[in-house]
Design a protein around this motif. Structure first.
Motif, PDB file in Angstrom:
ATOM      1  N   THR A 251       0.837  -1.195   0.000  1.00  0.00           N
ATOM      2  CA  THR A 251       0.000   0.000   0.000  1.00  0.00           C
ATOM      3  C   THR A 251       0.868   1.239   0.000  1.00  0.00           C
ATOM      4  O   THR A 251       2.025   1.208   0.410  1.00  0.00           O
TER       5      THR A 251
ATOM      6  N   LEU B 279      -8.505   6.156   2.040  1.00  0.00           N
ATOM      7  CA  LEU B 279      -9.319   6.604   0.913  1.00  0.00           C
ATOM      8  C   LEU B 279      -8.857   6.022  -0.420  1.00  0.00           C
ATOM      9  O   LEU B 279      -9.547   6.197  -1.437  1.00  0.00           O
ATOM     10  N   VAL B 280      -7.680   5.375  -0.455  1.00  0.00           N
ATOM     11  CA  VAL B 280      -7.205   4.755  -1.687  1.00  0.00           C
ATOM     12  C   VAL B 280      -6.839   3.309  -1.406  1.00  0.00           C
ATOM     13  O   VAL B 280      -6.464   2.947  -0.284  1.00  0.00           O
ATOM     14  N   SER B 281      -6.933   2.481  -2.453  1.00  0.00           N
ATOM     15  CA  SER B 281      -6.635   1.056  -2.327  1.00  0.00           C
ATOM     16  C   SER B 281      -5.139   0.819  -2.452  1.00  0.00           C
ATOM     17  O   SER B 281      -4.346   1.752  -2.581  1.00  0.00           O
ATOM     18  N   THR B 282      -4.753  -0.455  -2.459  1.00  0.00           N
ATOM     19  CA  THR B 282      -3.335  -0.814  -2.550  1.00  0.00           C
ATOM     20  C   THR B 282      -2.724  -0.375  -3.873  1.00  0.00           C
ATOM     21  O   THR B 282      -1.505  -0.213  -3.954  1.00  0.00           O
TER      22      THR B 282
ATOM     23  N   ARG C 206      -6.019   3.476  -6.016  1.00  0.00           N
ATOM     24  CA  ARG C 206      -7.340   3.814  -6.550  1.00  0.00           C
ATOM     25  C   ARG C 206      -8.266   4.244  -5.426  1.00  0.00           C
ATOM     26  O   ARG C 206      -8.339   3.596  -4.389  1.00  0.00           O
ATOM     27  N   SER C 207      -8.966   5.333  -5.639  1.00  0.00           N
ATOM     28  CA  SER C 207      -9.877   5.839  -4.622  1.00  0.00           C
ATOM     29  C   SER C 207     -10.979   4.824  -4.338  1.00  0.00           C
ATOM     30  O   SER C 207     -11.579   4.259  -5.255  1.00  0.00           O
ATOM     31  N   VAL C 208     -11.254   4.614  -3.059  1.00  0.00           N
ATOM     32  CA  VAL C 208     -12.356   3.745  -2.643  1.00  0.00           C
ATOM     33  C   VAL C 208     -13.512   4.581  -2.110  1.00  0.00           C
ATOM     34  O   VAL C 208     -14.451   4.046  -1.533  1.00  0.00           O
ATOM     35  N   SER C 209     -13.433   5.883  -2.303  1.00  0.00           N
ATOM     36  CA  SER C 209     -14.465   6.806  -1.836  1.00  0.00           C
ATOM     37  C   SER C 209     -15.228   7.370  -3.026  1.00  0.00           C
ATOM     38  O   SER C 209     -14.650   8.089  -3.859  1.00  0.00           O
TER      39      SER C 209
ATOM     40  N   ASN D 196     -14.202  10.364  -5.709  1.00  0.00           N
ATOM     41  CA  ASN D 196     -14.202  10.149  -7.155  1.00  0.00           C
ATOM     42  C   ASN D 196     -15.048  11.199  -7.862  1.00  0.00           C
ATOM     43  O   ASN D 196     -14.637  11.776  -8.879  1.00  0.00           O
TER      44      ASN D 196
ATOM     45  N   GLY E 212      -7.032   4.451 -10.748  1.00  0.00           N
ATOM     46  CA  GLY E 212      -5.962   3.664 -10.143  1.00  0.00           C
ATOM     47  C   GLY E 212      -4.629   4.139 -10.676  1.00  0.00           C
ATOM     48  O   GLY E 212      -4.436   4.205 -11.902  1.00  0.00           O
TER      49      GLY E 212
ATOM     50  N   SER F   8     -23.862   7.899  -5.104  1.00  0.00           N
ATOM     51  CA  SER F   8     -23.330   7.796  -3.748  1.00  0.00           C
ATOM     52  C   SER F   8     -24.343   8.279  -2.725  1.00  0.00           C
ATOM     53  O   SER F   8     -24.541   7.668  -1.675  1.00  0.00           O
TER      54      SER F   8
END
Length: 263
Positions: free
Chosen positions: A56, A132-135, A138-141, A145, A212, A257
């Motif tokens: 990460t 707020l971002v993945s490994t 990439r935004s997970v929010s 986004n 991503g 959302s």
């Protein structure tokens, strides 16, 4: 082919080194997507680069994120400025100035984008710390986004974007308006060109957090779009439609959302 032949004349080593670096950056980014790396490639330096996408951003730290963003900036942004580089090389060849001013211009341009890489890496690490971002960066929010898409879309219609894009679309006018001779002048022009290019593209580059930061498809598409925007005959036709598309996409993401949150 004829254009490349004229460009390489007298400056072959410089251009081969520069675009060899761009291809190498793309090659490393591609290799970082591959889970199974051949044993022949497991040398210390490359192994380190390949390892960057397997942790990460928060765990890897600022240094690793900086390397990733630096590779992305070189791979994506250097090709978009090729018309300007070609114009400057032609001016200097006509003046018999040699390759030093061109090398200085390239160095100044890359320096500006390395500065952007520093800021983007800091942002990625901070977003990772807040989850707020993945490994893969990439935004997970969904709200994040949506806001990034709206920001990029709205910026397409800004006066700053228009001014910077006009400069990128008219490199001959740009260089003669700010001309300074010699290697020092080339470096200053490179920094100015890099700043103008940054003014055109920073918001689109931040969309890497939506797709991503290790998404090669996004990198390739974004590079093509940013290159087309800088072409006078094409740019005027895609800047506004792209802005509308991004704004609508951001609005849809935020609306979905909000609906999800209510339910």
């Amino acid at each position: 082919m004829e254009t490349m032949t004229r460009l390489l004349a007298g400056q072959r080593g410089l251009w081969l080194a520069f675009y060899g670096s761009v291809l190498a950056a793309w090659g490393v980014l591609f290799a970082m997507q591959t889970r199974d790396v051949p044993a022949a490639l497991q040398i210390d330096g490359l192994a380190f680069l390949l390892s960057l996408c397997r942790t990460t951003a928060a765990d890897a730290g600022f240094g690793s994120a900086l390397i990733m963003w630096s590779l992305m900036a070189l791979a994506m942004m250097a090709p978009t400025a090729f018309p300007a580089f070609r114009t400057f090389a032609q001016i200097n060849r006509t003046a018999g100035a040699g390759g030093q001013p061109v090398a200085a211009l390239l160095a100044g341009y890359v320096t500006v984008w390395l500065g952007f890489a520093v800021a983007a890496a800091l942002l990625q690490v901070r977003l990772a710390e807040f989850g707020l971002v993945s490994t893969l960066g990439r935004s997970v929010s969904a709200p994040l986004n949506g806001l990034l898409l709206l920001l990029a879309g709205a910026y397409q219609f800004s006066r700053l974007k228009e001014a910077c894009l006009n400069a990128c679309q008219s490199p001959m006018t740009f260089f003669f308006s700010h001309w300074q001779a010699g290697a020092t002048g080339g470096a200053k022009l490179g920094v100015r060109l890099g700043a103008v290019c940054l003014g055109c593209c920073w918001a689109l580059m931040l969309l890497a957090f939506v797709a991503g930061t290790m998404n090669l498809a996004f990198m390739g598409l974004a590079m093509v779009l940013m290159t087309l925007e800088k072409l006078p005959a094409v740019g005027a036709r895609i800047t506004a439609p792209l802005g509308v598309f991004l704004i609508l996409s951001g609005a849809v993401v935020l609306l979905l959302s909000a609906i999800t949150t209510i339910n």
